[in-house]
Design a protein around this motif. Sequence first.
Motif, mmCIF file in Angstrom:
data_model
loop_
_atom_site.group_PDB
_atom_site.id
_atom_site.type_symbol
_atom_site.label_atom_id
_atom_site.label_comp_id
_atom_site.label_asym_id
_atom_site.label_seq_id
_atom_site.Cartn_x
_atom_site.Cartn_y
_atom_site.Cartn_z
ATOM 1 N N PHE A 263 0.818 -1.153 0.015
ATOM 2 C CA PHE A 263 0.085 -0.123 -0.003
ATOM 3 C C PHE A 263 0.859 1.141 0.047
ATOM 4 O O PHE A 263 0.636 2.429 -0.616
ATOM 5 C CB PHE A 263 -0.991 -0.018 1.199
ATOM 6 C CG PHE A 263 -2.093 1.142 1.311
ATOM 7 C CD1 PHE A 263 -2.879 1.178 0.351
ATOM 8 C CD2 PHE A 263 -1.723 2.203 2.161
ATOM 9 C CE1 PHE A 263 -3.721 2.100 0.435
ATOM 10 C CE2 PHE A 263 -2.588 3.168 2.140
ATOM 11 C CZ PHE A 263 -3.561 3.225 1.322
ATOM 12 N N ILE A 311 -4.519 2.625 -5.839
ATOM 13 C CA ILE A 311 -5.326 1.719 -5.865
ATOM 14 C C ILE A 311 -4.833 0.604 -6.683
ATOM 15 O O ILE A 311 -5.487 -0.196 -7.457
ATOM 16 C CB ILE A 311 -6.782 1.983 -6.258
ATOM 17 C CG1 ILE A 311 -6.526 2.877 -7.564
ATOM 18 C CG2 ILE A 311 -7.480 2.751 -5.048
ATOM 19 C CD1 ILE A 311 -8.095 3.020 -8.068
ATOM 20 N N TRP A 313 -1.855 -1.152 -5.797
ATOM 21 C CA TRP A 313 -0.778 -1.999 -4.676
ATOM 22 C C TRP A 313 -0.923 -3.446 -4.721
ATOM 23 O O TRP A 313 0.111 -4.091 -4.974
ATOM 24 C CB TRP A 313 -0.726 -1.588 -3.338
ATOM 25 C CG TRP A 313 -1.583 -2.300 -2.661
ATOM 26 C CD1 TRP A 313 -1.506 -3.236 -2.069
ATOM 27 C CD2 TRP A 313 -2.999 -1.771 -2.361
ATOM 28 N NE1 TRP A 313 -2.736 -3.717 -1.067
ATOM 29 C CE2 TRP A 313 -3.647 -2.518 -1.659
ATOM 30 C CE3 TRP A 313 -3.705 -0.535 -2.623
ATOM 31 C CZ2 TRP A 313 -4.877 -2.510 -0.942
ATOM 32 C CZ3 TRP A 313 -4.998 -0.543 -2.142
ATOM 33 C CH2 TRP A 313 -5.658 -1.542 -1.310
ATOM 34 N N LEU B 77 -7.481 5.279 3.849
ATOM 35 C CA LEU B 77 -7.890 4.378 4.795
ATOM 36 C C LEU B 77 -9.089 3.271 4.391
ATOM 37 O O LEU B 77 -9.107 2.129 4.549
ATOM 38 C CB LEU B 77 -8.084 4.708 6.209
ATOM 39 C CG LEU B 77 -6.991 5.405 6.967
ATOM 40 C CD1 LEU B 77 -7.372 6.012 8.278
ATOM 41 C CD2 LEU B 77 -5.598 4.305 7.176
ATOM 42 N N VAL B 79 -9.747 3.060 1.295
ATOM 43 C CA VAL B 79 -9.152 2.135 0.261
ATOM 44 C C VAL B 79 -8.614 1.044 0.859
ATOM 45 O O VAL B 79 -8.622 0.073 0.493
ATOM 46 C CB VAL B 79 -8.485 3.038 -0.709
ATOM 47 C CG1 VAL B 79 -7.742 2.196 -1.685
ATOM 48 C CG2 VAL B 79 -9.333 3.948 -1.233
ATOM 49 N N LEU B 80 -7.797 1.380 1.696
ATOM 50 C CA LEU B 80 -6.942 0.135 2.371
ATOM 51 C C LEU B 80 -7.538 -0.858 2.893
ATOM 52 O O LEU B 80 -7.591 -2.055 2.786
ATOM 53 C CB LEU B 80 -6.032 0.717 3.463
ATOM 54 C CG LEU B 80 -5.010 -0.244 4.497
ATOM 55 C CD1 LEU B 80 -3.961 -0.587 3.354
ATOM 56 C CD2 LEU B 80 -4.619 0.620 5.677
ATOM 57 N N PHE B 81 -9.016 -0.509 3.893
ATOM 58 C CA PHE B 81 -9.752 -1.611 4.341
ATOM 59 C C PHE B 81 -10.430 -2.431 3.249
ATOM 60 O O PHE B 81 -10.435 -3.412 3.484
ATOM 61 C CB PHE B 81 -10.847 -0.627 5.067
ATOM 62 C CG PHE B 81 -11.776 -1.482 6.147
ATOM 63 C CD1 PHE B 81 -11.467 -1.808 7.248
ATOM 64 C CD2 PHE B 81 -12.855 -2.185 5.614
ATOM 65 C CE1 PHE B 81 -11.977 -2.726 8.235
ATOM 66 C CE2 PHE B 81 -13.650 -3.053 6.079
ATOM 67 C CZ PHE B 81 -13.192 -3.338 7.517
ATOM 68 N N THR C 39 -7.070 0.142 11.194
ATOM 69 C CA THR C 39 -7.841 -0.681 10.131
ATOM 70 C C THR C 39 -7.319 -2.177 10.208
ATOM 71 O O THR C 39 -8.228 -3.047 10.232
ATOM 72 C CB THR C 39 -7.331 -0.084 8.667
ATOM 73 O OG1 THR C 39 -7.644 1.319 8.811
ATOM 74 C CG2 THR C 39 -8.004 -0.736 7.545
ATOM 75 N N LEU C 43 -9.971 -5.103 10.504
ATOM 76 C CA LEU C 43 -10.165 -6.270 9.844
ATOM 77 C C LEU C 43 -9.840 -7.550 10.544
ATOM 78 O O LEU C 43 -10.743 -8.536 10.397
ATOM 79 C CB LEU C 43 -8.960 -6.345 8.563
ATOM 80 C CG LEU C 43 -9.144 -5.293 7.798
ATOM 81 C CD1 LEU C 43 -7.799 -4.975 6.993
ATOM 82 C CD2 LEU C 43 -9.988 -5.552 6.655
#
Lengths: 567, 110, 192
Positions: A263, A311, A313, B77, B79-81, C39, C43
């Motif tokens: 990321f 977006i 990665w 964040l 997007v990361l999730f 996050t 998860l």
Amino acid sequence: MGDTVTAHVDDHHGHHEQDFWSTYVFSTDHKMIGFQYLFTGLFMAAVGGFMAYVFRMQLAFPGESVPGFGLVTPGDYNALITNHGTIMIFWVAMPMLIAAFGNFLIPLMIGCDDMVFPRLNRLSYQIFLISTILLLAGFFVPGGAFGGAWTTYPPLAARGEYNLTPLGAPIWLLAVALEIVAFLLGGINFVTTVMNSRAPGMKMMDIPIVIWMIIIAVVLFMFSVGPLVAGAVMLLFDQVLGTSFFIPSGGGDPVLFQHLFWFFGHPEVYVILLPEMGIVAEIITVFSRKKLFGYKLIVYTTFMVGILSMIVWAHHQFIAGIDPRMASVFSFTTILISIPIAVTFFAYIATLYGGSIEFKLPMLWAIGMIAEFLVGGVTGIYLGASGLDIYFHENTFVVAHFHYTMFPIVILGGFAGMYYWYPKMFGRMMNETLGKIHFWGTIIPFNFIFMPLFSLGIGGQHRRIYNYLNFPDLASPEFQNLRVLATTATVIMLLFQIPFVINWFRSMKSGEEAGNNPWKANTLEWVAPSPPPHGNFPDGLPTVYRGPYEYSVPGRDEDYWPQNAPN
Amino acid sequence: MTAESHGHTNYVKIWGILLFLLVVSVVGPMLEIPVLTLITAFGIAIVKALMVAAYFMHLNIEKRYVWYMLISGLVALLVLFVGLSSDIMTDTGKNWEDCIATSSCVEQRL
Amino acid sequence: MSLAKPIATTREVTGIPTGRLAVWWVIASEIVIFGGLVTCYLLMRLNNVSWGDEASHTSTAAGATNTFVLLTSSLFIVLAHAAAEKKDTEKAFKFIWYTIGMGLVFLLVKSYEYTTEISHGYTIFKSVFWSFYYTATGLHALHVIGGMVIMGIISMDVKKGKELQRVELIGLYWHFVDIVWIFLFPLLYIAK
């Protein structure tokens, strides 16, 4: 050059005599901090280049003593590969392209006397220096330097008993974490400076492209690195305390770290690429004496690149067993991102079209970068498709692709910038002949190093082989010849850096005097004396009247129109 | 900063509301209704955070783009999730055992 | 060469003073750091129902006390800022030290919590939930300590009536640390 700087300081500002330490070591002057980053970066490039030489020798002639190093043990080999990657990304590309050029150029190009936080800037370099020393110290601890690849995938990286470097691994991680802190501090300084301290009259769309690109890169860095900082803390706890964030047997998830790493890791590619694209944009406009094609278009597509790069990665993890549905999504976005990048390069080519091109040294390197980067970009399409990637990702094809993107970015682009701003940095011109020898001596062997790796990769050479003799399929003479070719080219390319070193230091003393504006460029740094004194603009800070790329404007005697000239 | 318009009492009042919300968020879960717990715990956390940001950090009178700056961090964040959820929230690989620790690797290979 | 403030520092093209703009960027980058950790926690938490049982061993009372303490400290620092704006250095100084005192109370409660939990066997190694618990609260506590140290340094200048704008800057940071806790509280203490 130091004498001239101090002399200018005394002339224009009446400061008392600076001693050696406060001029060169504890300076808060943005130019000196830029030089500190630049020279540290160049030194680390030499270290990383030496590592490449050692493991290339081992790859071509396994088991033989490498001149200048000795026998390469498997542990050494892993440590060299790992640290070559780490150094070239974090200690060469980042400090040279962002920190060095950013520090040197930002205040000069936006027309102010220094960064807004000079002492924060100094702190940033000092933390960076500590991280550099820490990383190199990893080689001298018991167990040796970390050898689990620069991506530090757990569980291998998370336990000393797996990676066999119980001290090297935490040291490596700490060094990288400190380095990230240094660039966060520097980055905040960069962004704040450009947002708040532009010269009067400089609107957003009058900022030179290179500054735009550096700022977008820094913002991208800040928004992508956070999860990795958290991940690094977690990994450090796994290594040092023995927690199980990333250890499956303890309930953790190793793929989580891969995600956190990439990321950040993928935007990082663009963090490095963007400043360099900016440097190339400056150079090609100046040396084709033409207005940059589509200034606003380039700025907007760069924003697009920044957003898209967040977006894509997971294309680094297609072989890590990630969810195939996500793999399709990431394949799509990966191929999508080539569009804005291609738009930018087309804008560059359109700038060249019909211009009066002068092949001075910086222009050679800039054109070389555009041409070579094309190969890297095109092979990226193969790797972006998740099906093809399963095969290509684990052999030297991906190594060749990666180096076809990174080498033009960091080395060709970096040299373009150094040759272009050398007159501003040191007040003298570099020798053209030596520079041309250096250029051709770098770019030709470069292709001979990495072209063979494409073939070797397609032929099936796995990219993590210590000794190919253990794999009878790879021992055929065809493969061996390609390996020897790549290794020989590496040695030749490294030797051709000697003319550069000679040129760099000799020109400081005996180069031709450059004057303020040797390339007849528009941007504000060329208004300042060469080298700029402390405070940059002794005749008062400039005011800006127009955009940075007004070349060959009809009806004017001169073919350039400096940003600060009233008419 | 034009905080002159924000009188003293104003801050204390905000503080009072925050404390009231805190009490609600602690009492809410005691009713043991899962949905209510979610709302009182996380809904109120968001409200509290927004209040602190707006009134104490003066984001209500700050330039608009500071909001955008901070929110783009949150978007990153998100997007990361989303990107991670399909991998991290699965149970495949949960039965992996540490064969080095149990020294059963040798038998596995045989 | 750090003799005089560069002219660059005094410029204000965006209309936001340079110091405050920089603090906003610091906060933006901190959001992603803490947010990244949260996050990861979310998860794994959503995928592990059993973590609810682990979380029931955290002390909601202590967490709530600390939320109260931090909210109050936020009030104090914003009052210090208001006083600093009116050039009331005495009052600003006083409220800064109240805030530092609240930070100290927070740390005391925190260390009491840690001691109880560790003595009951809930150490950082117990499970990944506890690893996250100690990492997140520990990282947060480090930020609290950092904020307190900076406040102590700033208060000395404030007393002399210098650099009053710094009260606002440290205040922004302190509120951010408060907001992080506002989210950690339900995540680690309430949700069982």
